[in-house]
Enzyme design. Structure first.
Site, short mmCIF file in Angstrom:
data_model
loop_
_atom_site.label_atom_id
_atom_site.label_comp_id
_atom_site.label_asym_id
_atom_site.label_seq_id
_atom_site.Cartn_x
_atom_site.Cartn_y
_atom_site.Cartn_z
N LYS A 171 -10.77 0.01 10.38
CA LYS A 171 -10.96 -1.17 9.54
C LYS A 171 -11.38 -2.38 10.37
O LYS A 171 -11.62 -3.45 9.84
CB LYS A 171 -9.68 -1.50 8.77
CG LYS A 171 -9.30 -0.46 7.71
CD LYS A 171 -8.10 -0.91 6.94
CE LYS A 171 -7.44 0.21 6.18
NZ LYS A 171 -8.18 0.62 4.98
N ASP A 186 2.73 -4.68 7.98
CA ASP A 186 1.57 -3.82 7.79
C ASP A 186 0.34 -4.71 7.98
O ASP A 186 -0.01 -5.51 7.11
CB ASP A 186 1.62 -3.22 6.37
CG ASP A 186 0.33 -2.47 6.02
OD1 ASP A 186 -0.65 -2.55 6.78
OD2 ASP A 186 0.31 -1.83 4.95
N HIS A 208 0.86 -1.18 0.00
CA HIS A 208 0.00 0.00 0.00
C HIS A 208 0.91 1.24 0.00
O HIS A 208 2.03 1.19 0.52
CB HIS A 208 -0.85 -0.05 1.28
CG HIS A 208 -1.91 0.99 1.37
ND1 HIS A 208 -1.67 2.28 1.75
CD2 HIS A 208 -3.24 0.91 1.13
CE1 HIS A 208 -2.80 2.96 1.75
NE2 HIS A 208 -3.77 2.15 1.37
N GLN A 255 -4.89 -4.95 6.92
CA GLN A 255 -5.96 -5.84 6.42
C GLN A 255 -6.00 -7.17 7.16
O GLN A 255 -6.93 -7.95 6.94
CB GLN A 255 -5.78 -6.10 4.91
CG GLN A 255 -5.91 -4.87 4.05
CD GLN A 255 -7.31 -4.27 4.07
OE1 GLN A 255 -8.29 -4.90 4.48
NE2 GLN A 255 -7.42 -3.02 3.64
N CYS A 314 -4.77 2.66 -3.70
CA CYS A 314 -3.48 3.09 -3.12
C CYS A 314 -2.39 2.06 -3.37
O CYS A 314 -1.52 1.85 -2.50
CB CYS A 314 -3.60 3.37 -1.62
SG CYS A 314 -4.70 4.70 -1.22
N1 PMP Z 1 -1.94 -0.73 4.45
C1 PMP Z 1 -2.90 -1.46 3.90
C2 PMP Z 1 -2.62 -2.87 3.46
C3 PMP Z 1 -4.19 -0.91 3.75
O1 PMP Z 1 -5.16 -1.64 3.20
C4 PMP Z 1 -4.43 0.40 4.20
C5 PMP Z 1 -5.79 1.04 4.04
N2 PMP Z 1 -6.35 0.90 2.77
C6 PMP Z 1 -3.38 1.11 4.77
C7 PMP Z 1 -2.15 0.51 4.88
C8 PMP Z 1 -3.54 2.51 5.27
O2 PMP Z 1 -4.48 2.56 6.29
P1 PMP Z 1 -4.90 3.97 6.88
O3 PMP Z 1 -5.42 4.77 5.74
O4 PMP Z 1 -5.95 3.65 7.89
O5 PMP Z 1 -3.68 4.57 7.46
#
Ligand code: PMP
Length: 402
Positions: A207, A181, A104, A184, A347
């Site tokens: 999430k 990370d 991401h 998910q 993203c």
């Molecule tokens: N890493 C992953 C794998 C994600 O799916 C996301 C959110 N789409 C993020 C990081 C970033 O999360 P946040 O916007 O809550 O900081």
């Protein structure tokens, strides 16, 4: 939504909050709203206790060894930035940072910037055509030059579950930090940070049935003790003179200023809610829905789904494209029927480049979704090409562009 009962299939972006979670806000603001760790008065005491206890609940949820190992942040993005800035002190042009092609942007862009500032080089573990990290080449990429390895536990596009314990072991064999990370994974499956042996693990509250504005960073106690704080100010200090300061104990050393108190307490309520359901139950429920959708999509030759296929391990999100229908158009047709999905690059622009597609549509499930939701989605997928043609020929479309 749009005159239909809501079918919410955008849970990988943000989940909905159960009553137990959003009621925390009323209880807090109507009952004991006060700053934490400051006043001697009863309200501040009550707020501090509740806020501290929320750290304990998150520590239990992730398998951490106590609240000292859980820092509350705004979200996964801030958590990764916190570690990256803290570790940058140890990095120079002789070092390599290992990331992945499925990262991401929260992780990818952060490590890019850290590399630019420190002179370190970023290497990326490639993704195979079937949506896994290419573990065969990983052992060549992670070497004694590796200082940091950071990988997503679960891809937010492919749904694949990465072997993060193996990656952490490989990183440790080369004396590198292993960062996961968990944006998910924490919401969708049982997580045990000690079993993974992650040095750091980042996640977001919004999430996993929690509110926005709150997330966290797990870190091994001795590593957090050694890490430089990212933000400075009140709350994170112990003693201050005009020329120097010392830092507060863990985890407060990393929580400068007034924290998001109600959000933190509500995050505690969210993980309690999920723990009560059982994360294995959450995982199996998601898996059932994802496999059902994957099987149905596999029968449609005009649809291409990405990531691990039917019967393979993955989480409850499925990204796909319908031939001749842009993801945004599909999302818009679904929106008209009260169905929320996400379309775009999620993203992960380099991953979409790797897949050679400009974007994808993504349906993602959570505990409240059912197979009937999947059926509603499929109905629109099946009529999407005809509906789009009809729309392009309609007065509504011509009015909108004239
Ligand atoms: N890493 C992953 C794998 C994600 O799916 C996301 C959110 N789409 C993020 C990081 C970033 O999360 P946040 O916007 O809550 O900081």
């Amino acid at each position: 939504m749009n005159g239909h009962p809501l079918t919410y299939l955008d849970n990988a972006a943000t989940t909905h909050t159960p009553r137990q979670v959003y009621e925390v806000f009323e209880e807090f603001y109507a009952g004991y709203n006060a700053n934490v760790h400051r006043g001697i008065h009863e309200l501040s005491h009550e707020a501090s206790l509740a806020y501290e206890r929320a750290h304990d609940r998150v520590a239990d949820f992730l398998g951490a060894d106590g609240r000292e190992e859980v820092v509350f942040t705004k979200n996964t993005t801030e958590s990764i930035n916190l570690v990256a800035y803290g570790l940058s002190r140890h990095l120079d042009e002789d070092d390599e940072i290992v990331a992945t092609e499925m990262d991401h942007h929260a992780s990818l862009v952060t490590w890019q910037q850290i590399a630019k500032r420190t002179g370190a080089t970023v290497r990326h573990i490639p993704v195979t055509t079937d949506g896994h990290l290419d573990m065969e080449v990983t052992s060549d990429i992670v070497t004694d030059d590796t200082a940091v390895l950071c990988a997503p536990h679960v891809s937010n596009v492919l749904g694949s579950v990465n072997p993060v314990a193996d990656l952490a072991a490989l990183a440790h064999d080369h004396d590198a930090y292993a960062i996961v990370d968990g944006a998910q994974s924490a919401p969708t499956r049982p997580v045990d940070v000690e079993a993974i042996d992650a040095d750091f693990f980042a996640f977001s509250g919004h999430k996993l049935a929690g509110p926005t504005g709150i997330g966290g960073l797990y870190g091994k106690r001795e590593l957090l003790e050694d890490l430089d704080p990212f933000l400075f100010g009140g709350e994170m200090i112990r003693n201050v003179t005009l020329t120097d300061s010392t830092w507060n104990g863990l985890p407060w050393k990393f929580e400068a200023g007034t924290p998001p108190i109600a959000e933190g307490i509500a995050l505690g309520a969210a993980v309690d809610y999920l723990a009560e359901l059982g994360m294995d139950v959450v995982r199996d429920h998601e898996n059932d829905l994802a496999q059902y959708l994957l099987r149905e999509l596999a029968d449609r030759e005009f649809v291409r789904a990405y990531g691990p296929g039917v019967g393979e391990e993955r989480t409850g999100l499925v990204s796909f494209n319908v031939e001749g229908v842009h993801g945004h158009d599909l999302s818009s047709l679904l929106n008209d029927r009260g169905i929320a999905i996400r379309a775009g690059d999620h993203c992960t622009q380099p991953l979409h480049d790797r897949l050679d597609i400009p974007g994808s549509a993504r349906a993602s499930f959570y505990v409240y979704n059912t197979r009937a939701d999947v059926d509603r989605l499929l109905e629109v997928v099946d009529s999407a090409r005809d509906d789009l043609d009809a729309y392009l020929a309609s007065d509504r479309y011509h009015d909108s562009i004239s």
